[in-house]
Design a protein around this motif. Structure first.
Motif, PDB file in Angstrom:
ATOM      1  N   GLN A  86      71.138  91.613  -8.529  1.00  0.00           N
ATOM      2  CA  GLN A  86      72.663  92.780  -8.802  1.00  0.00           C
ATOM      3  C   GLN A  86      72.468  92.650 -10.708  1.00  0.00           C
ATOM      4  N   ALA A  87      73.396  90.593 -10.724  1.00  0.00           N
ATOM      5  CA  ALA A  87      73.804  90.580 -12.399  1.00  0.00           C
ATOM      6  C   ALA A  87      72.409  90.461 -13.197  1.00  0.00           C
ATOM      7  N   ALA A  88      71.510  90.212 -12.898  1.00  0.00           N
ATOM      8  CA  ALA A  88      70.384  90.509 -13.572  1.00  0.00           C
ATOM      9  C   ALA A  88      70.198  92.108 -14.185  1.00  0.00           C
ATOM     10  N   LEU A  89      70.208  92.979 -13.037  1.00  0.00           N
ATOM     11  CA  LEU A  89      70.155  94.378 -13.250  1.00  0.00           C
ATOM     12  C   LEU A  89      70.939  94.696 -14.364  1.00  0.00           C
ATOM     13  N   THR A  90      72.055  94.157 -14.545  1.00  0.00           N
ATOM     14  CA  THR A  90      73.364  94.298 -15.330  1.00  0.00           C
ATOM     15  C   THR A  90      73.465  94.332 -17.103  1.00  0.00           C
TER      16      THR A  90
END
Ligand SMILES: Nc1ncnc2c1ncn2[C@@H]1O[C@H](COP(=O)(O)OP(=O)(O)O)[C@@H](O)[C@H]1O
Ligand SMILES: [Mg+2]
Length: 450
Positions: A86-90
């Motif tokens: 999730q953080a990396a998609l952001t």
């Protein structure tokens, strides 16, 4: 297709490590709809863990998968291993936003976000390549995904930003870093989680501080608590408003409106092919945003004649072998949007107008009153009311006895009664929050022979 992200982009943006170098031409978070060349992002959400679908995505041609666990994935798979997907998609979204040289429009508001996003796509596409999400991707994964999918060569990008709870808009607004920020409306949707209209206005207003220097806020002049919005616009950003006072003349009909209005100080006449005053307001928001971007307004306005309402949000279809009309508003409902839909029902040519309404959800302590308050709008527009759900009982009891069709516990129980009641010449509005499952009534009506 050229790469959306090179191998270097992917590792640089996310700080992740690749098991082997690969580039990607698109992004997917759903293995069922993955396209060849995509990066499959294995998100772990309440509804499931994408890591279980990595093998499937790769079989379907994904160029690689972004994961934060390697246990469940095939050996020797092309992976981008990160700490948290999730953080990396952001981070990928932020990377795409930073390199983007076109203009970004962010859209929020209580109602009309997706419709306005689609109108902006229609209008701006007439002027240059325009990126917008396929659906209402407006949350903590939808906004990063939409940004990450943005091709650097587009001239415009339209980003919908939504919320259910306080505090959700600000981080997404920061990520989108809009050149132009549009607030469509302020109304009592999600009152249950938000508590008050002030809290709703303040939440929408939290988009505004993230407008880039020299950018513009496009604000609804007629909205309650307008001043709270205006005060949230940062120094260095301009304010443009839209509303009733921009209209010089409007003729509403069942298929749309002929509009004469002022945008950017100039008069324009155009045809909007989506009926109702609320659609006129969305069109005004759209054209004012386009004007702020320096787009060709007559061209944008002309393009709006090709706009048609989004599925479940006012799309109209024939039923009963073409002898009656269905107005499908089954996607969602709040006080403002039910009133808007009832006003459209009134415009439809029909011998009888039938309103089929399911509960409006997420209204908390305001539920009973928000439902009962619709009685006047029902009286103005509908000849008969069919309703379902515990909250709609408050409305049902409030309408005149001769307009009461039936109240049922849920949409499954209501559907057969509605099908039995509809006849040639009827116009039938079906509306309710998604959780009220009014799609069941829509499906039944589409199968009914009459
Ligand atoms: N400006 C508006 N005022 C009132 N209702 C609206 C407005 N724009 C759209 N609607 C109605 O609200 C519902 C949701 O529309 P949508 O565009 O999907 O909004 P959102 O993305 O904000 O949920 C639909 O029934 C639509 O017809
Ligand atoms: Mg939406």
């Amino acid at each position: 297709m050229t790469a959306l992200f090179t191998a270097d982009d992917l590792t640089h943006a996310t700080g992740g490590v690749m098991t082997q170098p690969f580039h990607v031409t698109g992004i997917s978070i759903d293995s069922r709809t993955v396209s060849p060349g995509d990066l499959f992002v294995a998100l772990a959400t309440e509804t499931g863990d994408g890591h279980a679908h990595v093998a499937d995505a790769l079989r379907k041609g994904a160029a690689g998968a972004m994961v934060h666990r390697e246990d469940a994935v095939p050996d020797a798979a092309p992976l981008l291993v990160v700490r948290n997907t999730q953080a990396a998609l952001t981070e990928l979204g932020a990377f795409a936003r930073t390199r983007f040289e076109g203009a970004v429009v962010a859209v929020t508001g209580s109602v009309g976000k997706t419709t306005t996003k689609e109108m902006l796509r229609t209008a701006l596409s007439a002027c240059g390549p325009t990126h917008a999400a396929a659906a209402s991707y407006n949350n903590h994964w939808g906004v990063p995904l939409t940004l990450a999918r943005m091709r650097p060569e587009a001239a415009y990008a339209v980003i919908e930003i939504g919320m259910n709870h306080p505090g959700e808009i600000a981080p997404l607004a920061k990520l989108a870093a809009p050149d132009v920020a549009v607030i469509t409306s302020i109304a009592g949707a999600h009152l249950g989680h938000m508590g008050s209209l002030q809290a709703i206005a303040d939440e929408k207003a939290s988009l505004l501080p993230e407008i880039l220097q020299g950018g513009t806020a496009v604000l609804p002049a007629d909205a309650p608590l307008f001043d709270r919005l205006r005060q949230a616009v940062p120094r260095g950003a301009k304010i443009v408003t839209f509303g009733e006072s921009d209209l010089r003349g409007v003729r509403h009909d069942a298929d749309g409106s002929d509009i004469h209005c002022i945008v950017g100080g100039s008069e324009i006449h155009f045809r909007l092919n989506a009926p109702g005053r609320h659609m006129v307001m969305n069109a005004l928001a759209t054209l004012n945003a386009a004007w702020c971007l320096g787009a060709d307004i007559p061209l944008c306005a002309q393009a709006l004649a090709r706009f048609s309402p989004v599925a479940g949000r006012g799309a109209r279809r024939p039923i009963l072998a073409g002898t009656a009309t269905l107005l499908d508003e089954s996607y969602n409902a709040s006080g403002a949007s039910v009133r808007a839909a009832l006003a459209v029902l009134r415009l439809l040519p029909a011998t009888r107008r039938v309103a089929v309404l399911g509960d409006m959800l997420e209204l908390g302590d305001h539920s009973a009153r928000e439902h009962a308050d619709l009685a006047g709008a029902v009286a103005d527009s509908a000849d008969v009311l069919y309703a379902c759900g515990p909250w709609m009982k408050y409305l049902f009891n409030e309408v005149a006895a001769e307009k009461r069709g039936l109240h049922a516990p849920d949409s499954t129980a209501l559907a057969p009664a509605v099908c039995a009641a509809v006849r040639a010449g009827d116009a039938v509005l079906v509306k309710g929050s998604l959780g009220s499952r009014m799609g069941v009534v829509v499906d039944a009506l589409e199968k009914a022979a009459g």
